[in-house]
Design a protein around this motif. Structure first.
Motif, short mmCIF file in Angstrom:
data_model
loop_
_atom_site.label_atom_id
_atom_site.label_comp_id
_atom_site.label_asym_id
_atom_site.label_seq_id
_atom_site.Cartn_x
_atom_site.Cartn_y
_atom_site.Cartn_z
N ARG A 36 0.79 -1.07 0.08
CA ARG A 36 0.07 -0.09 0.06
C ARG A 36 0.90 1.03 -0.10
N THR A 37 2.03 1.24 0.69
CA THR A 37 2.76 2.46 0.64
C THR A 37 3.59 2.44 -0.54
N GLU B 8 1.21 4.26 -3.08
CA GLU B 8 0.79 5.62 -2.97
C GLU B 8 2.26 6.66 -3.15
N ILE B 9 3.29 6.04 -2.97
CA ILE B 9 4.32 6.89 -3.32
C ILE B 9 5.10 6.90 -4.84
N LEU C 9 9.48 7.80 3.89
CA LEU C 9 8.00 7.32 3.68
C LEU C 9 6.96 7.94 4.50
N THR C 10 7.24 8.16 5.70
CA THR C 10 6.37 8.93 6.50
C THR C 10 6.13 10.30 5.99
N ALA D 90 3.79 9.29 2.22
CA ALA D 90 2.53 8.15 2.20
C ALA D 90 1.66 8.82 3.35
N SER E 260 -1.75 5.94 3.59
CA SER E 260 -1.51 4.80 4.01
C SER E 260 -0.57 4.53 5.33
N TRP E 261 0.13 5.52 5.78
CA TRP E 261 1.21 5.39 6.75
C TRP E 261 0.23 5.31 8.18
N THR F 44 1.93 0.35 9.72
CA THR F 44 2.78 0.36 8.65
C THR F 44 4.31 0.60 8.70
N GLU F 45 4.57 1.53 9.87
CA GLU F 45 5.86 1.97 10.16
C GLU F 45 6.57 0.67 10.89
N TRP G 291 7.48 -1.59 7.95
CA TRP G 291 8.75 -1.45 7.24
C TRP G 291 9.91 -1.44 8.07
#
Length: 435
Positions: free
Chosen positions: A64-65, A68-69, A155-156, A159, A162-163, A167-168, A171
């Motif tokens: 998902r991340t 989004e990115i 990413l934070t 995203a 989705s974050w 999720t964190e 990752w």
């Protein structure tokens, strides 16, 4: 994609999201982690039972991340490196002068690895090669936690939808597994091989205006397999490495040969073709690549070589010859393609090999015009293969530009060779191979 390295105002030591990453990523090799020093989250993901297995919760969150990115990949990449260089300016020295290409490849490699979080076998094979290869840049275990912090921060920042804490955590677990595989592979490789080899150019043979065949003598034994490739750094562009396939099988004299085509604005390729001379010294990275022969089978070989992609095909032919008995040699059929007849720079050598080995057939294919020096075919290389019949008893090998790899694989599957019996160079490495 291109990147910039601007000051983003984040002070050194702050990862930008307020988290404490003191444990992030291993700093030393530890085959059996001490549970007391690890986060309370679940251990790193493991492989699924098969290709049809349901993706793990971590894999779903990571995908998902990624989705989004993807539309803002350039911005994410730029922010990642800006943050990395603000926090650790000394890491700039690990990147070559042609920084955009190397940066993009590193960041893409991390994201690619995270996508395979459920497949331990694929992940280990992919990352072990990266870990070994990164030794030549001077990468050390202590660099991995820094990179991981900046990856999560980038990413934070981008995203937004989705974050989440879950999720964190996914990752973090993925990167912890990624970095450990790379560190372990580098540590194992360090015990048995140098980070690079010095190699003196002993022969430089121009074949066309922009192609040269270069032979080097390494300063110490260099083990490799026919069909593999290595990275080369020239003295004129320090820390700029480009990939080239070995054009011969291992030889008793230890010499290595490469076919190099100078491309427009190609730093390394232009230097090797137009500037290098016998007596110059280059550096070689470790060998890599899986386009090698399986000597446990008697299957024939159907090989497609486009341009300088004929180099590893030639090495495979030598390997077949070295392992063949006169009464039971494997059949090898080679389709050697180029745009024009004059671009078939190594055709005479290939035809001589065909005369020497009755099990070898070489078919030149020219896209524009007709082959003049040998009876050949006209048209695109993949089309010539499709029109040649069925090859179900053969293994397929493709070498050349990325576009040829993609169309060549499709053509080999179309003539009856299943995908698991088709081998080719990495498309990601090929993207920068000619520069």
């Amino acid at each position: 994609m291109t990147t910039t390295s601007a000051d983003n105002g984040i002070p050194a030591g702050d990862n930008g999201n307020g988290g404490d990453w003191g444990w992030f990523g291993p700093g030393t090799r530890h085959p059996e982690p001490d549970a007391s020093t690890q986060p309370s989250a679940p251990s790193a993901p493991t492989a699924q039972t098969g290709p049809s297995a349901e993706p793990s919760p971590d894999a779903l969150l990571i995908r998902r991340t990624m989705a989004e990115i993807e539309p803002v990949a350039d911005a994410v990449t730029a922010y990642f490196y800006a943050l990395l260089f603000v926090q650790q300016p000394q890491l700039r020295d690990l990147f070559p002068a042609a920084m955009d290409t190397q940066r993009d490849r590193l960041f893409k490699a991390l994201l690619t690895a995270a996508q395979h979080v459920d497949n331990a076998e694929v992940l280990t094979e992919y990352l072990s090669g990266l870990g070994r290869g990164h030794r030549k840049y001077g990468t050390r275990p202590e660099h991995y936690p820094i990179v991981g912090e900046c990856l999560i921060s980038a990413l934070t920042r981008y995203a937004h939808h989705s974050w989440s804490p879950q999720t964190e955590a996914a990752w973090v677990r993925a990167y912890t597994a990624i970095s450990q595989i790379m560190i372990d592979a580098a540590a194992e490789d360090e015990r048995r091989a140098p980070a690079w080899w010095q190699a003196e150019i002993v022969r430089h043979e121009p074949r066309t205006r922009d192609i040269a065949i270069i032979t080097v003598r390494p300063d110490q034994p260099y083990p490799f397999l026919a069909g593999q490739y290595t990275s080369i750094e020239t003295p004129w562009w320090p820390r700029v490495w480009r990939h080239y396939s070995f054009a011969t099988a291992p030889r008793p004299d230890g010499l290595l040969t490469f076919h190099v085509k100078a491309v427009p604005a190609g730093w390394v390729s232009s230097a090797l073709v137009n500037r290098a001379r016998p007596g110059d010294v280059v550096r070689l990275g470790p060998p890599t690549g899986s386009m090698t022969l399986d000597h446990q089978t008697d299957n024939g070989l159907l090989c497609l070589g486009g341009g300088t992609g004929i180099a590893p095909i030639k090495a495979l032919i030598e390997d077949v010859a070295a392992h063949s008995e006169s009464s039971r040699a494997r059949l090898v059929d080679v389709f050697y393609g180029a745009r024009r007849d004059e671009d078939l720079y190594d055709l005479e050598t290939m035809l001589r090999l065909g005369q020497r080995h009755p099990w070898l057939s070489v078919r030149p294919v020219v896209a524009d015009g007709c082959p003049i020096r040998a009876a050949g075919l006209t048209g695109q290389l993949p089309d010539a293969v499709r029109q040649s019949g069925r090859w179900t008893a053969y293994d397929g090998y493709v070498s050349g530009p990325p576009g040829l790899i993609r169309s060549g694989v499709d053509a080999l599957q179309g003539v009856g060779i299943p995908s698991h019996r088709i081998r080719h160079d990495s498309l990601e490495e090929l993207a920068a191979a000619g520069d």
